[in-house]
Design an enzyme around this catalytic site. Structure first.
Site, PDB file in Angstrom:
ATOM      1  N   SER A 207       1.544   2.489   0.441  1.00 45.60           N
ATOM      2  CA  SER A 207       1.190   3.507  -0.545  1.00 45.60           C
ATOM      3  C   SER A 207      -0.175   3.202  -1.149  1.00 45.60           C
ATOM      4  O   SER A 207      -0.418   2.080  -1.609  1.00 45.60           O
ATOM      5  CB  SER A 207       2.256   3.498  -1.645  1.00 45.60           C
ATOM      6  OG  SER A 207       1.972   4.472  -2.606  1.00 45.60           O
ATOM      7  N   CYS A 333      16.063   2.600 -16.787  1.00 53.15           N
ATOM      8  CA  CYS A 333      16.752   3.453 -17.744  1.00 53.15           C
ATOM      9  C   CYS A 333      17.595   4.472 -16.990  1.00 53.15           C
ATOM     10  O   CYS A 333      17.066   5.324 -16.296  1.00 53.15           O
ATOM     11  CB  CYS A 333      15.722   4.152 -18.623  1.00 53.15           C
ATOM     12  SG  CYS A 333      16.501   5.020 -19.973  1.00 53.15           S
TER      13      CYS A 333
HETATM   14  N1  PLP Z   1       8.605   0.637  -2.353  1.00 54.25           N
HETATM   15  C1  PLP Z   1       8.206  -0.335  -3.185  1.00 54.25           C
HETATM   16  C2  PLP Z   1       8.497  -1.759  -2.850  1.00 54.25           C
HETATM   17  C3  PLP Z   1       7.515  -0.008  -4.356  1.00 54.25           C
HETATM   18  O1  PLP Z   1       7.114  -0.975  -5.185  1.00 54.25           O
HETATM   19  C4  PLP Z   1       7.273   1.350  -4.650  1.00 54.25           C
HETATM   20  C5  PLP Z   1       6.610   1.753  -5.916  1.00 54.25           C
HETATM   21  O2  PLP Z   1       6.838   1.195  -6.967  1.00 54.25           O
HETATM   22  C6  PLP Z   1       7.708   2.327  -3.738  1.00 54.25           C
HETATM   23  C7  PLP Z   1       8.371   1.929  -2.606  1.00 54.25           C
HETATM   24  C8  PLP Z   1       7.445   3.782  -3.980  1.00 54.25           C
HETATM   25  O3  PLP Z   1       6.089   4.057  -3.737  1.00 54.25           O
HETATM   26  P1  PLP Z   1       5.404   5.460  -4.076  1.00 54.25           P
HETATM   27  O4  PLP Z   1       5.037   5.397  -5.507  1.00 54.25           O
HETATM   28  O5  PLP Z   1       4.216   5.524  -3.177  1.00 54.25           O
HETATM   29  O6  PLP Z   1       6.372   6.531  -3.736  1.00 54.25           O
END
Ligand code: PLP
Length: 394
Positions: A207, A333
Site C-alpha cells: 500500500s 473500538c
Molecule cells: N495490512 C496491514 C498489515 C496494514 O497495516 C494495513 C493498514 O494499516 C492494511 C493491510 C490495510 O491497508 P490499506 O490502508 O492500504 O487498505
C-alpha cells in the site's frame, strides 16, 4: 521533523505505521496528472490517453522494481485491504480448494474477509498458533495443510508489534505442498529491502500510503502463471483482472514513492532502528513495569510496541496528544467499547496488560529530537495516570 515550507506545526508525528506524510516529491510527480495530463488511460485513440497509459506502465515498473517483480506481475488496487480481499475472495470462490490457512495476528483486512466467507459457507480457514513474538512455526504450517487447502496467507511485518515472520521458510513449506502463498507486506514494503523471489511468495500485498505515497492506491503482486478471478468486474483495466478507471495520479505517486524508497527510505532503516533502541532504553529506565512486545531482533526497524502496567493505552495517547505527540494504541473500538488488541492476545499478553499498549512508529522523517520529546513526556504521562488509578498498586 521535516515539514512543508510554511506549514504550521502539527506536533510530533510518531504514527507512521498508520500512515505516512506524502513526500512532497511524490505530490510534485502526481500534480500534472490532475491538471494537464488528466486523460483516461483506457482512451488509447488520442494523445492524453496514451500519456496516461505510459505513466501507468512506468509506475508499474517502479513498483515492480521495489519488490523484485516483473511489471506484468503488478496489479494496481485501491490499497492493501483490496489486495488482501482480492486473493482471499478469489480463492474461496474459485474451485474446490476452499480451505485457507492464516494466523491470528493478521490485519483485519485478512481476518474479516475470511470470517465473512466462512459465515456464508464459501470457505473454511485455520488459524495457526503463534509464539510470544507473533511468529508461526513452519512445522505447524506443514501439519495444517490439507488436500483442499487453496491458499496460505501470512503477513510479513506485523503492523502492531513489528515482528517479521520467516516468510522464506513458511513459503517453502507451502510450495513443497503445491499450495499458493500470499504475504501481506504492507508494513515492510518501502521500509526494508524486499525481493519476491528470495521470499518465495506467489502473491504479495502492499500500500502506497505506508511509504510516503498517496492514500487509496496499492498493489497485488501475482507471480506469473498464478490465475486469479477478478474481485471487481466491469471493465478491461489491469489486463482484465481489476475493473475501474485507472487511478493514474495515484499510480504515478505510488511509483515515485517506490523509487524514493529504493533510493532513500530503505537506507535509513538502521538509523530508525537505533532511535527505537534509544527510546526503549530510556523509557524502560524511567518507567517501572513496562514491557516490550514483539521479537527482539526479527522485526522491522521503525516500530516500538510496549505494554504498560497500571495505565490504559487510550489514556496514555490522550496525555501524549496534549504534549503534541501522536502515537497509537493497539486497542480497537468496537460497539463503543475498547477491545484489547487481537495481536497481543494471540501472543499471550494478559488482557489487563494488553489494555496498556502503545505503538510508536517512525519514518525517515523522525528526528532524535522527536524521540527525546517522547522519552521526556511518556514517564510523566504514565506517572500521572498511575496516581489516578484505583487499581494500580505500584
Ligand atoms: N495490512 C496491514 C498489515 C496494514 O497495516 C494495513 C493498514 O494499516 C492494511 C493491510 C490495510 O491497508 P490499506 O490502508 O492500504 O487498505
Amino acid at each position: 521533523m521535516a515539514r512543508w515550507k510554511g506549514e504550521p506545526m502539527t506536533g510530533i508525528y510518531l504514527d507512521n505505521a498508520a500512515t505516512t506524510r506524502t513526500d512532497p516529491r511524490v505530490v510534485e510527480a502526481m500534480t500534472p496528472y490532475f491538471t494537464e495530463r488528466f486523460g483516461n488511460a483506457a482512451a488509447q485513440y488520442y494523445e492524453p490517453g496514451r500519456q496516461a497509459q505510459t505513466a501507468l506502465e512506468h509506475a508499474r515498473e517502479q513498483v515492480a522494481a521495489l519488490i523484485g517483480a516483473q511489471p506484468s506481475e503488478i496489479f494496481l488496487t485501491a490499497g492493501a485491504t483490496e489486495s488482501d480481499n482480492w486473493i482471499i475472495q478469489a480463492t474461496a470462490l474459485a474451485g474446490k480448494k476452499k480451505h485457507i490457512i492464516t494466523s491470528p495476528v493478521e490485519h483485519h483486512a485478512v481476518l474479516e474477509p475470511l470470517e465473512w466467507l466462512k459465515k456464508h459457507s464459501f470457505c473454511d480457514f485455520t488459524l495457526l498458533p503463534v509464539d510470544n513474538a507473533g511468529r508461526v512455526d513452519p512445522d505447524e504450517l506443514k501439519k495444517a495443510i490439507r488436500p483442499d487447502t487453496g491458499l496460505v496467507t501470512l503477513m510479513h511485518a506485523n503492523n502492531e508489534i513489528g515482528t517479521l515472520m520467516d516468510i522464506t521458510a513458511l513459503a517453502k513449506v507451502a510450495r513443497d505442498a503445491g499450495v499458493p502463498f500470499h504475504t501481506d507486506a504492507t508494513q515492510s514494503a518501502g521500509k526494508i529491502a524486499l525481493d519476491v523471489a528470495a521470499l518465495g511468495v506467489d502473491a504479495l500485498s502492499l500500500s502506497a500510503h505506508k511509504f510516503h505515497g498517496p492514500k487509496g492506491i496499492g498493489a497485488l503482486y501475482l507471480k506469473k502463471g498464478l490465475r486469479l478471478a477478478p474481485l471487481i468486474h466491469g471493465g478491461g483495466q489491469e489486463n482484465k483482472r481489476r475493473a475501474g478507471t485507472s487511478n493514474v495520479p495515484g499510480a504515478v505517486g505510488m511509483g515515485r514513492a517506490a523509487e524514493l524508497a529504493r533510493a532513500e527510505y530503505i537506507a535509513d532503516a538502521p538509523r530508525q532502528a537505533e532511535l527505537v533502541e534509544t527510546a526503549w532504553a530510556e523509557i524502560s529506565k524511567a518507567i517501572p513495569k513496562i514491557h516490550r512486545n514483539g521479537h527482539p531482533s526479527g522485526r522491522i526497524p521503525n516500530i516500538l510496541s510496549v505494554c504498560v502496567e497500571g495505565a490504559e493505552g487510550e489514556a496514555i495517547l490522550g496525555y501524549l496528544d496534549m504534549s503534541g505527540i501522536q502515537v497509537s494504541s493497539g486497542s480497537a473500538c468496537t460497539s463503543g467499547s475498547l477491545d484489547p488488541s487481537h495481536v497481543l492476545l494471540a501472543c499471550g499478553v494478559p488482557v489487563e496488560l494488553a489494555h496498556g499498549s502503545i505503538r510508536v512508529s517512525l519514518s525517515h522523517e523522525t528526528t532524535a529530537a522527536d524521540i527525546d520529546a517522547l522519552v521526556s513526556a511518556m514517564p510523566k504521562a504514565i506517572a500521572r495516570l498511575r496516581e489516578m488509578s484505583v487499581t494500580w498498586k505500584g
